[in-house]
Motif scaffolding. Structure first.
Motif, PDB file in Angstrom:
ATOM      1  N   GLU A  71      21.874  35.515  20.799  1.00 51.56           N
ATOM      2  CA  GLU A  71      22.758  35.356  21.971  1.00 51.56           C
ATOM      3  C   GLU A  71      24.149  34.980  21.507  1.00 51.56           C
ATOM      4  N   LYS A  72      25.138  35.580  22.199  1.00 50.11           N
ATOM      5  CA  LYS A  72      26.548  35.270  21.954  1.00 50.11           C
ATOM      6  C   LYS A  72      27.216  35.040  23.314  1.00 50.11           C
ATOM      7  N   ILE A  73      26.924  33.889  23.872  1.00 51.20           N
ATOM      8  CA  ILE A  73      27.451  33.545  25.196  1.00 51.20           C
ATOM      9  C   ILE A  73      28.662  32.652  25.014  1.00 51.20           C
ATOM     10  N   SER A  74      29.785  33.073  25.516  1.00 50.00           N
ATOM     11  CA  SER A  74      31.022  32.292  25.384  1.00 50.00           C
ATOM     12  C   SER A  74      30.875  30.946  26.062  1.00 50.00           C
ATOM     13  N   GLY A  75      31.444  29.932  25.426  1.00 51.25           N
ATOM     14  CA  GLY A  75      31.441  28.612  26.050  1.00 51.25           C
ATOM     15  C   GLY A  75      32.468  28.554  27.174  1.00 51.25           C
ATOM     16  N   GLY A  76      32.200  27.729  28.147  1.00 49.27           N
ATOM     17  CA  GLY A  76      33.141  27.581  29.261  1.00 49.27           C
ATOM     18  C   GLY A  76      33.078  28.683  30.283  1.00 49.27           C
ATOM     19  N   LEU A  77      31.994  29.476  30.328  1.00 48.70           N
ATOM     20  CA  LEU A  77      31.863  30.496  31.377  1.00 48.70           C
ATOM     21  C   LEU A  77      31.786  29.830  32.748  1.00 48.70           C
ATOM     22  N   PRO A  78      32.502  30.366  33.745  1.00 49.94           N
ATOM     23  CA  PRO A  78      32.370  29.785  35.088  1.00 49.94           C
ATOM     24  C   PRO A  78      30.988  30.062  35.666  1.00 49.94           C
ATOM     25  N   TYR A 101      30.657  36.983  28.394  1.00 48.48           N
ATOM     26  CA  TYR A 101      32.062  36.565  28.336  1.00 48.48           C
ATOM     27  C   TYR A 101      32.695  36.846  29.700  1.00 48.48           C
ATOM     28  N   GLU A 102      33.937  36.361  29.869  1.00 44.89           N
ATOM     29  CA  GLU A 102      34.661  36.518  31.145  1.00 44.89           C
ATOM     30  C   GLU A 102      35.965  37.266  30.894  1.00 44.89           C
ATOM     31  N   ILE A 103      36.246  38.242  31.762  1.00 48.64           N
ATOM     32  CA  ILE A 103      37.526  38.964  31.741  1.00 48.64           C
ATOM     33  C   ILE A 103      37.972  39.188  33.185  1.00 48.64           C
ATOM     34  N   ASP A 104      39.175  38.716  33.488  1.00 53.07           N
ATOM     35  CA  ASP A 104      39.774  38.953  34.829  1.00 53.07           C
ATOM     36  C   ASP A 104      38.846  38.524  35.951  1.00 53.07           C
ATOM     37  N   ASP A 105      38.347  37.288  35.877  1.00 54.70           N
ATOM     38  CA  ASP A 105      37.468  36.741  36.921  1.00 54.70           C
ATOM     39  C   ASP A 105      36.207  37.550  37.111  1.00 54.70           C
ATOM     40  N   LYS A 106      35.728  38.163  36.044  1.00 55.47           N
ATOM     41  CA  LYS A 106      34.468  38.895  36.098  1.00 55.47           C
ATOM     42  C   LYS A 106      33.612  38.489  34.898  1.00 55.47           C
ATOM     43  N   ILE A 107      32.346  38.207  35.174  1.00 56.10           N
ATOM     44  CA  ILE A 107      31.390  37.852  34.128  1.00 56.10           C
ATOM     45  C   ILE A 107      30.768  39.128  33.577  1.00 56.10           C
ATOM     46  N   HIS A 108      30.851  39.327  32.269  1.00 60.61           N
ATOM     47  CA  HIS A 108      30.253  40.484  31.598  1.00 60.61           C
ATOM     48  C   HIS A 108      29.046  40.008  30.785  1.00 60.61           C
ATOM     49  N   ILE A 109      27.871  40.580  31.076  1.00 62.41           N
ATOM     50  CA  ILE A 109      26.654  40.274  30.328  1.00 62.41           C
ATOM     51  C   ILE A 109      26.123  41.574  29.751  1.00 62.41           C
ATOM     52  N   ILE A 136      29.638  40.950  36.988  1.00 61.84           N
ATOM     53  CA  ILE A 136      29.551  40.224  38.261  1.00 61.84           C
ATOM     54  C   ILE A 136      30.883  39.533  38.522  1.00 61.84           C
ATOM     55  N   PRO A 137      31.525  39.804  39.664  1.00 59.14           N
ATOM     56  CA  PRO A 137      32.815  39.164  39.957  1.00 59.14           C
ATOM     57  C   PRO A 137      32.645  37.688  40.305  1.00 59.14           C
ATOM     58  N   VAL A 138      33.639  36.909  39.934  1.00 62.95           N
ATOM     59  CA  VAL A 138      33.674  35.482  40.282  1.00 62.95           C
ATOM     60  C   VAL A 138      34.882  35.300  41.193  1.00 62.95           C
ATOM     61  N   ASN A 139      34.651  35.222  42.522  1.00 65.07           N
ATOM     62  CA  ASN A 139      35.774  35.086  43.453  1.00 65.07           C
ATOM     63  C   ASN A 139      35.926  33.641  43.888  1.00 65.07           C
ATOM     64  N   SER A 140      36.947  33.410  44.743  1.00 70.84           N
ATOM     65  CA  SER A 140      37.265  32.034  45.154  1.00 70.84           C
ATOM     66  C   SER A 140      36.162  31.407  45.992  1.00 70.84           C
ATOM     67  N   ASP A 141      35.313  32.242  46.615  1.00 67.30           N
ATOM     68  CA  ASP A 141      34.260  31.700  47.480  1.00 67.30           C
ATOM     69  C   ASP A 141      33.068  31.172  46.695  1.00 67.30           C
ATOM     70  N   ASN A 142      32.815  31.737  45.502  1.00 68.07           N
ATOM     71  CA  ASN A 142      31.623  31.290  44.782  1.00 68.07           C
ATOM     72  C   ASN A 142      31.953  30.802  43.362  1.00 68.07           C
ATOM     73  N   LEU A 143      33.218  30.444  43.137  1.00 68.18           N
ATOM     74  CA  LEU A 143      33.630  30.015  41.804  1.00 68.18           C
ATOM     75  C   LEU A 143      33.301  28.552  41.570  1.00 68.18           C
ATOM     76  N   TYR A 144      32.482  28.285  40.567  1.00 68.67           N
ATOM     77  CA  TYR A 144      32.172  26.911  40.146  1.00 68.67           C
ATOM     78  C   TYR A 144      32.353  26.857  38.638  1.00 68.67           C
ATOM     79  N   LYS A 145      33.162  25.969  38.158  1.00 68.08           N
ATOM     80  CA  LYS A 145      33.469  25.902  36.734  1.00 68.08           C
ATOM     81  C   LYS A 145      32.253  25.438  35.941  1.00 68.08           C
TER      82      LYS A 145
END
Length: 590
Positions: free
Chosen positions: A457-464, A499-507, A576-585
């Motif tokens: 696994e290579k999961i970036s730290g600090g993913l929202p 990882y995250e790019i432009d408020d989107k989670i890439h798995i 998967i997009p991370v928008n303002s309605d469901n964004l949790y750090k």
């Protein structure tokens, strides 16, 4: 109109003034001449009364001059032969004979005479009055120059002209005021009518008079108010009707009795690639490109009845339900004014029906195969024909495997049904992506180790974190990892990257498995679709895993991509997009 009335008034006044002035001048001229005639005749009679017959000729000439000074009139005494025997202005010795003068002839006949003529003796126009007398003086004639009358006429004309001019000005001024009072409300009515013609309904005319024009203005205001109310009601009804027609999911085209388009809603525009402004008042049979559809609609219109057909059209492919309904008037149901054609796109419905049939067939097939095996082995065991314990145990193992396969199939069907039937997620919570994936990797490590497959696994730290159904999210990762383990040979490896790019989670789930050829990639997410059916059944696949993944990703408003190469491996990428309605750090635990 006001100008025409004013010009007509001026012309009428001028004509009336000219006629009146001419008549007055004629009357005054006649009266003046009559008065002059009476004056001369009276003076002539007075002179005749005072003349002594025994006067000598020289006395008559002197007498004529004396009387002339008193009455400022030429006086002539004429004998029977027409000779002057006395004259106040002419020398009688050199004077011509007057026997042939018009007035003298008449007077010599014993009648009073008048005349207007040119006098050769005085070289001017004169007015004459001659009366008969006795033997010595046959005619007494009095005359005055007509220049007196001309001067009199000139003075009278001047005063009449001044009076007429002043009267005309006053008449024109009063007439203009009157015309203005009449035409102003008419101008207001005209202006209001033009304004209404431009669409400014409800215009009013302000006129307080109680005459016919006032009544007309009041009636106009009532009519304008009713027109405004009716137009507003029609606008409101039209707006509602258009809004309803435009919001309909069915394509609507209304045509008149000549088959020309009078309305087309946005759905129909999009359905046939048309623009209402371009096709309005054109025949529907000219704007449809599909010949079969055109022929079917032509037959429907010719039948002149409410009807329905279902037809397939191409470029692009669609399945349409076409309804025709005749438009008639409420107050005259027998009068047809057009036809409404409704187009319902049932392409998706037909596809769903096909999918449903295929799904039922696939489910039936998937259930039938293990059930047949289980039923066959059970009957064999029940008959007691197998004495060998090893064979019996092998049959029981097969029954167990097929039972588990049925259980897995039913479980996947229930999961898929649950996802499709729920319009939104339930039991939602914030999901720590890295923790979920790490936990699932630990769960699969034992299974992977049996095939000597390594999972990294290579999961970036600090993913929202994302907010959603954690069970559904885990199902995505479980199905992708399980799929990779099944189709990766011994000694292979699986890599999970996040990882995250432009408020989107890439798995990304990447393996070194057998890979998938390009012709199969587009159908990977269909229910029960298998690249190699025999191999899939052998390794225990249900054919629903990737379909479940796709539906869950859609529920998260995301997307899934596939890259694969035969004998080199496959990579699934979930975004998967991370928008303002469901964004949790990150850092917030489950």
């Amino acid at each position: 109109m006001q100008r025409r009335l004013f010009v007509a008034l001026v012309v009428a006044v001028l004509i009336a003034v000219i006629i009146t002035g001419s008549l007055i001048m004629s009357l005054l001229r006649i009266n003046y001449l009559n008065d002059l005639e009476d004056k001369l005749l009276t003076n002539s009679k007075l002179i005749r009364y005072n003349i002594d017959e025994n006067y000598n000729i020289t006395d008559f000439d002197r007498l004529a001059k004396n009387y002339s000074k008193e009455i400022n009139t030429r006086i002539s005494f004429i004998d029977k032969q027409g000779w002057l025997i006395g004259d106040s202005e002419v020398n009688i010795e050199i004077a011509e004979n007057h026997f042939n003068r018009e007035e003298v002839k008449i007077a010599l006949q014993g009648r009073i005479a008048t005349a207007k003529r040119y006098s050769k003796s005085l070289d001017k126009n004169m007015f004459y009055v001659a009366i008969p007398y006795n033997n010595q003086i046959a005619v007494i004639r009095l005359s005055v120059p007509l220049t007196y009358a001309t001067e009199y006429y000139r003075d009278i004309f001047k005063y009449i002209l001044i009076s007429i001019g002043f009267g005309t000005i006053v008449a024109i001024f009063l007439g203009y005021r009157y015309i203005y009072s009449i035409t102003n409300p008419i101008k207001q009515l005209t202006s209001a009518t033009k304004s209404i013609a431009k669409g400014n309904y409800g215009e009013k005319v302000y006129y307080t008079s109680h005459d016919e024009i006032g009544m007309l203005a009041n009636s106009f205001n009532i009519m304008s108010k009713k027109l405004y109310d009716n137009i507003e009601e029609l606008k409101e009804n039209s707006t509602k009707t258009k809004a309803i027609l435009k919001s309909m999911i069915n394509g609507i085209i209304a045509i008149n009795n000549n088959n020309n388009i009078i309305f087309i809603n946005p759905t129909a525009e999009k359905m046939f690639g048309l623009v209402e402004e371009d096709v309005r008042n054109k025949s529907i049979l000219d704007i449809l490109s599909d010949e079969e559809l055109k022929n079917e609609i032509k037959e429907l219109l010719e039948s002149n009845i409410t009807s329905k057909i279902e037809i397939e059209v191409y470029n692009p492919y669609k399945v349409l339900s076409v309804y025709t309904n005749i438009i008639v008037l409420d107050n005259d149901p027998t009068r047809k004014i057009g036809v409404v054609i409704s187009f319902q796109d049932i392409t998706d419905m037909r596809k769903l029906e096909i999918m449903r049939k295929d799904f039922v067939a696939n489910v039936s097939h998937e259930l039938k195969t293990p059930l047949t095996s289980i039923q066959g082995f059970i009957e064999t065991l029940k008959n007691g024909e197998i004495k060998d314990e090893k064979v019996r145990n092998r049959f029981l193992d097969i029954i167990d495997i097929e039972s588990k396969r049925l259980t897995a199939l039913i479980k996947d069907l229930l999961i898929l049904s649950d996802i499709e039937n729920k319009h939104q997620m339930v039991s939602m919570q914030n999901i720590n992506i890295r923790k979920c994936i790490v936990d699932l990797i630990e769960m699969f490590e034992k299974i992977a180790s049996k095939k000597n497959i390594k999972i990294k696994e290579k999961i970036s730290g600090g993913l929202p974190s994302i907010y959603g159904n954690i069970s559904w999210f885990k199902q995505i990762i479980i199905n992708l990892i399980d799929n990779s383990i099944k189709y990766t040979p011994s000694g292979g490896k699986i890599e999970i990257i996040g990882y995250e790019i432009d408020d989107k989670i890439h798995i990304r789930v990447k393996d070194t498995g057998i890979g998938i050829s390009k012709e199969h990639i587009s159908r990977l997410f269909e229910r029960f679709y298998r690249v190699d059916k025999a191999r899939s059944r052998k390794i225990g696949g249900t054919g629903l895993g990737l379909a479940i993944v796709k539906h869950i990703v859609i529920a998260f408003k995301g997307e899934i991509k596939v890259k694969s190469e035969v004998n080199k491996g496959t990579e699934f990428e979930v975004i998967i997009p991370v928008n303002s309605d469901n964004l949790y750090k990150s850092g917030i635990e489950e």
